[in-house]
Design a protein around this motif. Structure first.
Motif, short mmCIF file in Angstrom:
data_model
loop_
_atom_site.label_atom_id
_atom_site.label_comp_id
_atom_site.label_asym_id
_atom_site.label_seq_id
_atom_site.Cartn_x
_atom_site.Cartn_y
_atom_site.Cartn_z
N SER A 1 29.61 -13.10 31.67
CA SER A 1 29.71 -13.82 32.93
C SER A 1 30.74 -13.18 33.85
O SER A 1 30.57 -13.17 35.08
CB SER A 1 30.09 -15.28 32.66
N VAL A 2 31.81 -12.65 33.27
CA VAL A 2 32.81 -11.96 34.08
C VAL A 2 32.17 -10.73 34.73
O VAL A 2 32.33 -10.48 35.94
CB VAL A 2 34.03 -11.56 33.23
N VAL A 3 31.44 -9.95 33.93
CA VAL A 3 30.76 -8.78 34.49
C VAL A 3 29.77 -9.21 35.57
O VAL A 3 29.71 -8.60 36.65
CB VAL A 3 30.04 -7.99 33.37
N ALA A 4 29.00 -10.26 35.29
CA ALA A 4 28.01 -10.74 36.26
C ALA A 4 28.66 -11.12 37.57
O ALA A 4 28.12 -10.86 38.65
CB ALA A 4 27.25 -11.93 35.68
N SER A 5 29.84 -11.74 37.50
CA SER A 5 30.52 -12.19 38.71
C SER A 5 31.08 -11.05 39.53
O SER A 5 31.38 -11.21 40.72
CB SER A 5 31.64 -13.17 38.35
N ARG A 6 31.25 -9.89 38.91
CA ARG A 6 31.85 -8.74 39.59
C ARG A 6 30.83 -7.75 40.12
O ARG A 6 31.20 -6.74 40.71
CB ARG A 6 32.82 -8.01 38.63
N ARG A 7 29.56 -8.00 39.88
CA ARG A 7 28.53 -7.09 40.35
C ARG A 7 27.72 -7.72 41.47
O ARG A 7 27.54 -8.95 41.49
CB ARG A 7 27.59 -6.71 39.19
N PRO A 8 27.19 -6.92 42.40
CA PRO A 8 26.32 -7.47 43.45
C PRO A 8 25.12 -8.18 42.83
O PRO A 8 24.65 -7.80 41.75
CB PRO A 8 25.89 -6.22 44.22
N THR A 9 24.65 -9.21 43.49
CA THR A 9 23.54 -10.00 42.97
C THR A 9 22.30 -9.14 42.80
O THR A 9 21.90 -8.42 43.72
CB THR A 9 23.23 -11.17 43.92
N HIS A 10 21.68 -9.22 41.63
CA HIS A 10 20.44 -8.50 41.37
C HIS A 10 19.34 -9.07 42.26
O HIS A 10 19.25 -10.29 42.44
CB HIS A 10 20.06 -8.62 39.89
N PRO A 11 18.48 -8.23 42.81
CA PRO A 11 17.46 -8.75 43.75
C PRO A 11 16.42 -9.66 43.12
O PRO A 11 15.85 -10.51 43.82
CB PRO A 11 16.81 -7.47 44.29
N ASN A 12 16.15 -9.52 41.82
CA ASN A 12 15.07 -10.31 41.21
C ASN A 12 15.49 -11.07 39.97
O ASN A 12 14.83 -12.05 39.62
CB ASN A 12 13.90 -9.39 40.84
N LEU A 13 16.52 -10.65 39.29
CA LEU A 13 16.89 -11.23 38.01
C LEU A 13 18.36 -11.65 38.03
O LEU A 13 19.14 -11.15 38.84
CB LEU A 13 16.66 -10.23 36.88
N PRO A 14 18.76 -12.54 37.11
CA PRO A 14 20.18 -12.87 37.00
C PRO A 14 20.99 -11.65 36.56
O PRO A 14 20.45 -10.74 35.92
CB PRO A 14 20.21 -13.97 35.93
N ASN A 15 22.26 -11.65 36.85
CA ASN A 15 23.13 -10.55 36.44
C ASN A 15 23.47 -10.58 34.96
O ASN A 15 23.92 -9.58 34.41
CB ASN A 15 24.43 -10.57 37.25
N ALA A 16 23.27 -11.72 34.32
CA ALA A 16 23.53 -11.84 32.88
C ALA A 16 22.35 -12.57 32.24
O ALA A 16 21.96 -13.65 32.70
CB ALA A 16 24.83 -12.58 32.61
N ILE A 17 21.81 -11.99 31.19
CA ILE A 17 20.67 -12.57 30.48
C ILE A 17 20.97 -12.54 28.99
O ILE A 17 21.42 -11.52 28.46
CB ILE A 17 19.37 -11.80 30.79
N SER A 18 20.72 -13.67 28.31
CA SER A 18 20.90 -13.75 26.86
C SER A 18 19.58 -14.11 26.20
O SER A 18 18.80 -14.90 26.74
CB SER A 18 21.96 -14.81 26.51
N LEU A 19 19.32 -13.55 25.04
CA LEU A 19 18.09 -13.80 24.29
C LEU A 19 18.34 -13.51 22.81
O LEU A 19 19.35 -12.91 22.48
CB LEU A 19 16.95 -12.92 24.84
N PRO A 20 17.49 -13.95 21.89
CA PRO A 20 16.30 -14.78 22.08
C PRO A 20 16.58 -16.26 21.82
O PRO A 20 15.63 -17.04 21.66
CB PRO A 20 15.36 -14.23 21.01
N HIS A 21 17.86 -16.67 21.75
CA HIS A 21 18.16 -18.08 21.55
C HIS A 21 19.60 -18.35 22.01
O HIS A 21 20.36 -17.43 22.30
CB HIS A 21 17.99 -18.49 20.08
N MET A 22 19.95 -19.63 22.07
CA MET A 22 21.31 -20.06 22.38
C MET A 22 21.95 -20.56 21.09
O MET A 22 21.59 -21.60 20.58
CB MET A 22 21.30 -21.18 23.43
N PRO A 23 22.91 -19.79 20.54
CA PRO A 23 23.53 -20.24 19.29
C PRO A 23 24.47 -21.43 19.55
O PRO A 23 25.11 -21.46 20.60
CB PRO A 23 24.34 -19.03 18.83
N SER A 24 24.57 -22.39 18.65
CA SER A 24 23.76 -22.56 17.48
C SER A 24 22.90 -23.79 17.71
O SER A 24 22.92 -24.35 18.81
CB SER A 24 24.66 -22.72 16.27
N ARG A 25 22.19 -24.23 16.72
CA ARG A 25 21.31 -25.38 16.92
C ARG A 25 22.09 -26.58 17.42
O ARG A 25 23.14 -26.93 16.89
CB ARG A 25 20.56 -25.72 15.62
#
Length: 465
Positions: free
Chosen positions: A147-171
């Motif tokens: 999120s820190v990196v995402a906040s310091r970069r120009p906004t991506h034209p089509n996608l979020p600057n930070a993406i996590s996959l394939p799940h959100m730990p933990s259940r």
């Protein structure tokens, strides 16, 4: 403002927000990446606590009750030796920097605190002791490095600057702290893409598909109607909370309306040979998507290892990931290491073949290492052949992004219990990621506009570059 107006504005601002508190826009410079720095980072997080002693930092001369069953093997880098069950990764060792002296000591020796420490670079506070697994994410937490990196970069034209996959730990309800923007504001939270072990080629996000009979044209009509009816809220658009909500609505609409948003996740565009190289598992396919997101110039991508509870839960006395309380060696040899070896080595090789390795930092970490002395009381002691939690020492691995490959930095003691030489902390590792991405200004602002340092008392490991 009248009290009623204030309550309306507050209600609009906080609607739908789960983590973090938006802050007022404060004047700040967006630090441009330094020359020859990484454009993207892929963080491969081995959920559960991977055994540093059985992967990266083997101790063949230690007593039997410490050294385990695996032997080290030579690699493509002189002086770098890996587990015998990582033969494909050994062929990519000339790209790797092993940091064997990470002192990840936390005050609870558990998963929640380990996630938080290694994902944010900040030592867990006392609430991790008092609440244990009930210590879920809080708005005032320190932000995730992505999120820190995402906040310091120009906004991506089509996608979020930070993406996590394939799940959100933990259940749920035991969501791990440390993976959100928190005090930076929800507008910098990563977007989560979900996948399953049953259908590893299908990764999907809630913001990437239209439901039912809703078409793109109907969605546009609905958004137009919403704007016409939304005259009351316009009076409050200048307030930070409402501005954040507007920003998230616009981001969601952009994702739904852009074909480029979904193409990065379409693995049908990959050849069968490439899919086979990564391994047709949810973790392998997540790393393949991560490479595609690098090509799409997304700044920060996180792959959280997804375990298989049905397959490994009982065998490993765990939730199916790297938390090998029982049968540590069999679970690693037969299940975890082969899948990891194929997928991770494929990613490094693929990035190198495409000329992307120098501009992509790839990092491996976990919430902890495993206890050097074999035998976890929770799984039968010595006979259970498990390794318990161990947050006092672990190995992190960096590759690409300007890192000099083929090296080992620091060392642990003869048992692998504690750092011996060139001790570093998760804060130093996090700072190194920022340095690789060309982010030197770590000043942020609270909701009153007061500046604070996102990561003090740390330094980047510049010797690695």
């Amino acid at each position: 403002m009248q009290r009623r107006q204030f309550l309306v504005a507050s209600g609009l601002g906080f609607a739908g927000m789960q983590f973090g508190t938006p802050v007022p826009a404060a004047p700040k410079e967006i630090t441009a990446p330094a020359p020859k720095r990484a454009k993207s980072t892929i963080l491969f997080f081995l959920c559960g606590g991977s055994s540093h002693l059985d992967m990266w930092d083997l101790k063949p001369d230690a007593p039997l009750e410490y050294r385990g069953l695996f032997q080290p093997i030579a690699t493509t880098a002189p002086g770098v030796r890996l587990s015998e069950h990582l033969p494909m990764t050994a062929k990519q060792a000339h790209h790797l920097a092993l940091i064997n002296s990470v002192a990840g000591t936390v005050n609870t020796n558990d998963h929640h605190a380990g996630y938080y420490h290694n994902l944010t670079g900040h030592v867990p506070d006392q609430t991790f002791v008092t609440r244990g697994n009930n210590r879920t994410p809080l708005p005032g937490d320190w932000p995730y490095m992505g999120s820190v990196v995402a906040s310091r970069r120009p906004t991506h034209p089509n996608l979020p600057n930070a993406i996590s996959l394939p799940h959100m730990p933990s259940r749920a309800p035991y969501t791990r702290p440390g993976q959100f923007a928190a005090r930076l504001g929800v507008e910098h939270d990563p977007m989560y893409i979900h996948g399953s072990s049953e259908e590893p080629l299908k990764l999907r996000g809630p913001a990437l598909s239209l439901e039912g009979d809703v078409t793109a044209d109907r969605l546009t009509d609905r958004m137009s109607l919403l704007k016409e009816l939304d005259t009351t809220r316009r009076h409050f658009d200048g307030f930070p909370n409402v501005a954040a909500m507007n920003q998230n609505q616009e981001r969601a609409l952009s994702l739904l309306m852009s074909s480029q948003s979904t193409s990065a996740f379409d693995l049908k565009q990959e050849s069968p040979a490439m899919i086979e190289r990564y391994g047709k598992t949810i973790n392998g396919m997540s790393l393949l998507v991560a490479r595609r997101l690098v090509e799409a110039e997304v700044p920060f991508i996180t792959v959280f290892w997804k375990g298989d509870l049905n397959k490994l839960g009982k065998k490993c006395k765990s939730a199916g990931s790297w938390d090998t309380h029982g049968n540590n060696f069999k679970c690693l040899e037969k299940n975890l290491l082969p899948e990891f070896d194929r997928a991770y080595s494929a990613l490094i090789e693929d990035l190198a073949d495409r000329g992307l390795i120098d501009e992509t930092l790839v990092m491996i970490t976990s919430e902890m290492g495993r206890k050097p002395k074999i035998g976890d009381p929770r799984s039968g002691g010595i006979s259970g052949a498990g390794r318990d939690h161990w947050t006092h020492c672990l190995t992190d691995v960096l590759a690409g992004g300007g890192i000099q490959g083929g090296q080992t930095y620091g060392s642990s003691d003869r048992y692998g219990e504690y750092p011996k030489d060139k001790k570093v902390t998760p804060a130093d590792i996090t700072h190194t990621v920022y340095h690789a991405m060309g982010i030197n200004d770590l000043t942020a602002y609270d909701k009153l506009g007061r500046p604070y340092d996102l990561l003090d008392k740390s330094k980047p490991l510049t010797e690695l570059f």
